[in-house]
Scaffold this motif. Structure first.
Motif, PDB file in Angstrom:
ATOM      1  N   LEU A 199      33.067  31.980  39.057  1.00 35.51           N
ATOM      2  CA  LEU A 199      32.500  32.385  40.346  1.00 35.51           C
ATOM      3  C   LEU A 199      33.151  31.540  41.428  1.00 35.51           C
ATOM      4  O   LEU A 199      33.674  30.451  41.156  1.00 35.51           O
ATOM      5  N   SER A 215      37.618  34.166  47.398  1.00 36.55           N
ATOM      6  CA  SER A 215      37.413  34.830  46.116  1.00 36.55           C
ATOM      7  C   SER A 215      38.690  35.024  45.304  1.00 36.55           C
ATOM      8  O   SER A 215      38.688  35.749  44.310  1.00 36.55           O
ATOM      9  N   ASN A 270      31.439  36.364  43.808  1.00 38.64           N
ATOM     10  CA  ASN A 270      32.215  36.587  42.598  1.00 38.64           C
ATOM     11  C   ASN A 270      33.715  36.492  42.885  1.00 38.64           C
ATOM     12  O   ASN A 270      34.171  36.693  44.007  1.00 38.64           O
ATOM     13  N   THR A 314      36.720  40.475  37.699  1.00 40.36           N
ATOM     14  CA  THR A 314      35.443  40.635  38.402  1.00 40.36           C
ATOM     15  C   THR A 314      34.339  41.114  37.476  1.00 40.36           C
ATOM     16  O   THR A 314      33.181  40.711  37.602  1.00 40.36           O
ATOM     17  N   GLU A 335      26.865  44.462  35.847  1.00 37.52           N
ATOM     18  CA  GLU A 335      27.834  43.770  36.700  1.00 37.52           C
ATOM     19  C   GLU A 335      27.247  43.517  38.087  1.00 37.52           C
ATOM     20  O   GLU A 335      26.459  44.304  38.599  1.00 37.52           O
ATOM     21  N   ALA A 385      31.439  38.940  35.355  1.00 42.89           N
ATOM     22  CA  ALA A 385      30.182  38.406  35.899  1.00 42.89           C
ATOM     23  C   ALA A 385      29.089  39.459  35.751  1.00 42.89           C
ATOM     24  O   ALA A 385      28.860  40.282  36.638  1.00 42.89           O
TER      25      ALA A 385
END
Length: 320
Positions: free
Chosen positions: A311, A213, A248, A254, A281, A257
């Motif tokens: 993503l 991530s 995510n 962050t 979110e 998204a």
């Protein structure tokens, strides 16, 4: 634009109006004077009187995408929604009507029917049976009041042995036999964002099997700043799709998204159909499940957002 094919029919006599008298809510309450309470419960009280002032219709305030919803208090197979519109005034406000369902609330809303334009005095929307407890009527992307005089939801009980013949979304325990279909398949995105010559955050990074991530480890995709940016995958064959898992980005951004919509199609270009939606979110990880739907293409979109989209892994599950 997503348009679901509809047909106008009379109610199927074999189905039951599941909404009658069940708990209902609406986005806001509009009160004309002390003698009129046009509350959500008036939308499913069994009285389709179309004169608002006879107090058998609900009425929201002036909102963006105003909605009304009903809790059926159990999961049923839903296949039809009938709507009786107000007729004494403001009939034209009921347009761009979207029907969405969910098994939990808060939960992932799935659009099952959409009628573009005005509905007139009455409309019956039918669709493939879908398991749901909550049913929502929304005026999609409209800034207006929502007032209807009766909403009927038709369906039938989920069989006790449903797990034996369908995937397990009714609380049963069984093996669904699904697999990851998206791994390494051709992917594309609405645009490409390039930070420097050492980073290529291309669409194929979204389904490379690595859910790292941290964007700078080069296992995430990244679009430019777009309106409703999207990422999609071509599964290269038609499958029964049942679930989409999303990881995510966590190192930064962050919060971008949000308002995630999952849509599918059998052809591309083709008619896209929304199968799941998460408002707000999503956090670090999200799993969206829905009843099996046949598709070759799966698209993830940030609905009506003007932003960059990134993503780090999208997994599409299903079976042949």
């Amino acid at each position: 634009m997503i348009i679901v094919a509809l047909k106008t029919t009379q109610s199927n006599a074999a189905l039951v109006n599941l909404a009658l008298g069940k708990p209902a809510s609406q986005q806001s309450n509009f009160r004309f004077d002390n003698n009129n309470e046009w509350t959500a419960d008036k939308g499913n009280d069994g009285n389709a009187d179309t004169d608002m002032f006879n107090n058998h219709c609900f009425h929201t305030d002036d909102n963006t995408s105003p909605w009304w919803e009903v809790d059926l208090q159990d999961v049923y197979y839903i296949s039809q929604v009938n709507i009786t519109n107000r007729q004494d005034a403001g009939t034209e406000r009921a347009e761009s009507v979207e029907i969405s369902v969910a098994r939990q609330n808060p939960g992932n809303w799935q659009m099952v029917a959409y009628n573009e334009g005005q509905i007139g005095s009455f409309i019956s929307l039918t669709f493939a049976p879908v398991k749901a407890r909550y049913v929502r009527v929304t005026l999609r992307n409209k800034q207006t009041y929502l007032h209807l005089c009766e909403v009927e939801v038709f369906g039938e009980n989920v069989p006790a042995d449903d797990c034996a013949v369908n995937l397990c979304f009714n609380g049963g325990v069984c093996t669904n036999g699904t697999t990851i279909l998206s791994l390494g398949k051709p992917a594309s995105q609405s645009s490409k964002f390039k930070f420097d010559n050492n980073n290529e955050w291309t669409a194929d990074k979204g389904n490379d099997g690595n859910a790292d991530s941290d964007l700078f480890n080069n296992h995430c995709f990244h679009t430019d700043d777009n309106t409703s940016p999207w990422w999609e995958v071509d599964l290269q064959d038609i499958y029964d799709i049942t679930q989409v898992n999303i990881t995510n980005r966590q190192d930064a951004g962050t919060e971008r998204a949000q308002n995630i919509e999952i849509s599918i199609a059998k052809e591309n270009p083709g008619n896209w159909s929304m199968v799941a939606y998460k408002e707000g979110e999503m956090g670090p990880f999200m799993s969206l499940k829905f009843d099996p739907v046949q598709a070759r293409y799966v698209r993830v979109t940030l609905r009506n957002k003007q932003t960059q989209f990134h993503l780090c892994e999208v997994e599409v599950y299903g079976y042949k």
